[in-house]
Design an enzyme around this catalytic site. Structure first.
Site, PDB file in Angstrom:
ATOM      1  N   SER A 138      47.387  99.504  49.881  1.00  0.00           N
ATOM      2  CA  SER A 138      47.459 100.436  51.085  1.00  0.00           C
ATOM      3  C   SER A 138      47.069  99.788  52.440  1.00  0.00           C
ATOM      4  O   SER A 138      47.624 100.230  53.325  1.00  0.00           O
ATOM      5  CB  SER A 138      46.073 101.570  50.986  1.00  0.00           C
ATOM      6  N   ASN A 139      46.349  98.618  52.441  1.00  0.00           N
ATOM      7  CA  ASN A 139      46.237  98.030  53.687  1.00  0.00           C
ATOM      8  C   ASN A 139      47.484  97.201  54.154  1.00  0.00           C
ATOM      9  O   ASN A 139      47.863  97.298  55.356  1.00  0.00           O
ATOM     10  CB  ASN A 139      45.007  97.048  53.557  1.00  0.00           C
TER      11      ASN A 139
ATOM     12  N   ARG B  18      44.038  76.326  40.282  1.00  0.00           N
ATOM     13  CA  ARG B  18      44.060  77.301  41.796  1.00  0.00           C
ATOM     14  C   ARG B  18      44.641  76.581  42.821  1.00  0.00           C
ATOM     15  O   ARG B  18      45.671  77.286  43.518  1.00  0.00           O
ATOM     16  CB  ARG B  18      42.438  77.153  42.304  1.00  0.00           C
TER      17      ARG B  18
ATOM     18  N   LEU C 188      40.576  81.482  47.484  1.00  0.00           N
ATOM     19  CA  LEU C 188      41.828  80.504  48.044  1.00  0.00           C
ATOM     20  C   LEU C 188      41.107  78.989  47.773  1.00  0.00           C
ATOM     21  O   LEU C 188      39.871  78.971  47.966  1.00  0.00           O
ATOM     22  CB  LEU C 188      42.250  80.819  49.209  1.00  0.00           C
TER      23      LEU C 188
ATOM     24  N   ASN D  61      41.094  88.253  56.321  1.00  0.00           N
ATOM     25  CA  ASN D  61      40.729  89.039  55.085  1.00  0.00           C
ATOM     26  C   ASN D  61      40.112  90.257  55.457  1.00  0.00           C
ATOM     27  O   ASN D  61      39.463  90.309  56.638  1.00  0.00           O
ATOM     28  CB  ASN D  61      39.791  88.240  54.199  1.00  0.00           C
TER      29      ASN D  61
ATOM     30  N   HIS E 176      37.293  93.237  54.176  1.00  0.00           N
ATOM     31  CA  HIS E 176      36.397  93.382  53.139  1.00  0.00           C
ATOM     32  C   HIS E 176      35.611  94.762  53.372  1.00  0.00           C
ATOM     33  O   HIS E 176      35.282  94.851  54.453  1.00  0.00           O
ATOM     34  CB  HIS E 176      35.269  92.205  53.109  1.00  0.00           C
TER      35      HIS E 176
ATOM     36  N   GLU F 119      36.055  78.367  54.056  1.00  0.00           N
ATOM     37  CA  GLU F 119      35.915  77.990  52.525  1.00  0.00           C
ATOM     38  C   GLU F 119      35.060  78.683  51.913  1.00  0.00           C
ATOM     39  O   GLU F 119      34.735  78.600  50.566  1.00  0.00           O
ATOM     40  CB  GLU F 119      35.571  76.374  52.362  1.00  0.00           C
TER      41      GLU F 119
ATOM     42  N   GLU G 203      39.280 101.141  57.356  1.00  0.00           N
ATOM     43  CA  GLU G 203      40.040  99.531  57.147  1.00  0.00           C
ATOM     44  C   GLU G 203      41.390  99.667  57.659  1.00  0.00           C
ATOM     45  O   GLU G 203      41.622  98.849  58.320  1.00  0.00           O
ATOM     46  CB  GLU G 203      40.374  99.336  55.481  1.00  0.00           C
TER      47      GLU G 203
HETATM   48  C1  GAR Z   1      40.244  97.371  50.030  1.00  0.00           C
HETATM   49  O1  GAR Z   1      38.992  98.217  50.146  1.00  0.00           O
HETATM   50  C2  GAR Z   1      39.720  95.940  50.401  1.00  0.00           C
HETATM   51  O2  GAR Z   1      38.942  95.969  51.466  1.00  0.00           O
HETATM   52  C3  GAR Z   1      39.271  95.671  49.150  1.00  0.00           C
HETATM   53  O3  GAR Z   1      40.044  95.700  48.153  1.00  0.00           O
HETATM   54  C4  GAR Z   1      40.777  97.224  48.528  1.00  0.00           C
HETATM   55  C5  GAR Z   1      42.213  96.656  48.457  1.00  0.00           C
HETATM   56  O4  GAR Z   1      42.789  98.248  48.563  1.00  0.00           O
HETATM   57  N1  GAR Z   1      38.975  94.199  49.198  1.00  0.00           N
HETATM   58  C6  GAR Z   1      38.011  93.304  48.813  1.00  0.00           C
HETATM   59  O5  GAR Z   1      36.940  93.999  48.139  1.00  0.00           O
HETATM   60  C7  GAR Z   1      37.879  91.826  48.994  1.00  0.00           C
HETATM   61  N2  GAR Z   1      36.574  91.379  48.507  1.00  0.00           N
HETATM   62  P1  GAR Z   1      44.436  98.048  49.215  1.00  0.00           P
HETATM   63  O6  GAR Z   1      45.210  97.353  47.856  1.00  0.00           O
HETATM   64  O7  GAR Z   1      44.733  99.581  48.912  1.00  0.00           O
HETATM   65  O8  GAR Z   1      44.522  97.647  50.338  1.00  0.00           O
END
Ligand code: GAR
Length: 200
Positions: free
Chosen positions: A13-14, A65, A93, A107, A109, A142, A174
């Protein structure tokens, strides 16, 4: 013109919010060049194809990785990507990848970092009993959920909240916050002083 590569592991969704903002000119002079997932069934891949964005899948299973990251970096370079957005990309990463795209990886969060890094940030906030949480877009270094903060938004925790209702309210923020952060990074109108990202 900045070329954006988005890494996802799930719903996307982001990624969708970024792709819509680019399409509608709310992130000027930018293009989503490729969407990459480490999970073949990630719903976000289909959504990306719906925007006409090229997609790429590379499984992390059975892959060291850095070898996995090198395969993704090769694909990002093939699409001449300038800025990498992690959007629900649930893999750490390698230091190699982070150096390769230094200060060009964002990123998102779902907490106000440095509170509640790691998994299930929304549930961590609820269990801790904070009255406000939110989301953070930061440059990736990192350490997990740690690099210089680009944008944050605050979301109140309500009495009746469950992890699901709180997550949904944070997710709406977000999408807005990520667009603002990508627009800033794409504009180049900022400087980095230590941990501080300063808009010019
Ligand atoms: C989002 O809430 C994002 O902030 C979180 O995963 C979700 C992804 O949603 N990310 C983390 O927790 C990273 N540590 P999306 O696939 O719908 O964008």
């Amino acid at each position: 013109m900045k070329r954006i590569g988005v890494l996802i592991s799930g719903r996307g969704s982001n990624m969708t919010a970024i792709a819509e903002a680019v399409r509608d000119g709310r992130i000027p002079n930018a293009e989503v060049a490729v969407v990459i997932s480490n999970i073949e069934t990630a719903a976000g891949l289909e959504r990306a194809r719906g925007f006409g964005i090229p997609t790429f899948f590379h499984s992390h299973r059975g892959c060291a990785r850095e070898a996995h990251d090198r395969a993704m970096a090769a694909e990002l370079r093939r699409h001449e990507v300038d800025v990498v957005c992690l959007a629900g990309y649930m893999r750490l990463l390698s230091p190699w990848f982070i150096r390769e795209f230094e200060h060009r990886i964002l990123n998102i969060h779902p907490s106000l970092l440095p509170a509640f890094p790691g998994l299930d940030a929304q549930k961590q906030a609820l269990d801790y009993g904070v009255k406000f949480t939110g989301c953070t877009v930061h440059l990736v270094d990192e350490e997990l959920d740690h690099g210089p903060i680009v944008k944050q938004a605050v979301v109140p925790v309500l009495n009746g909240d469950t992890a699901e209702t709180l997550s949904a309210r944070i997710l709406a923020e977000e999408h807005k916050t990520y667009i603002e952060a990508v627009a800033l990074l794409a504009s180049g109108n900022f400087k980095i002083e230590g941990r501080r990202v300063i808009e010019l």
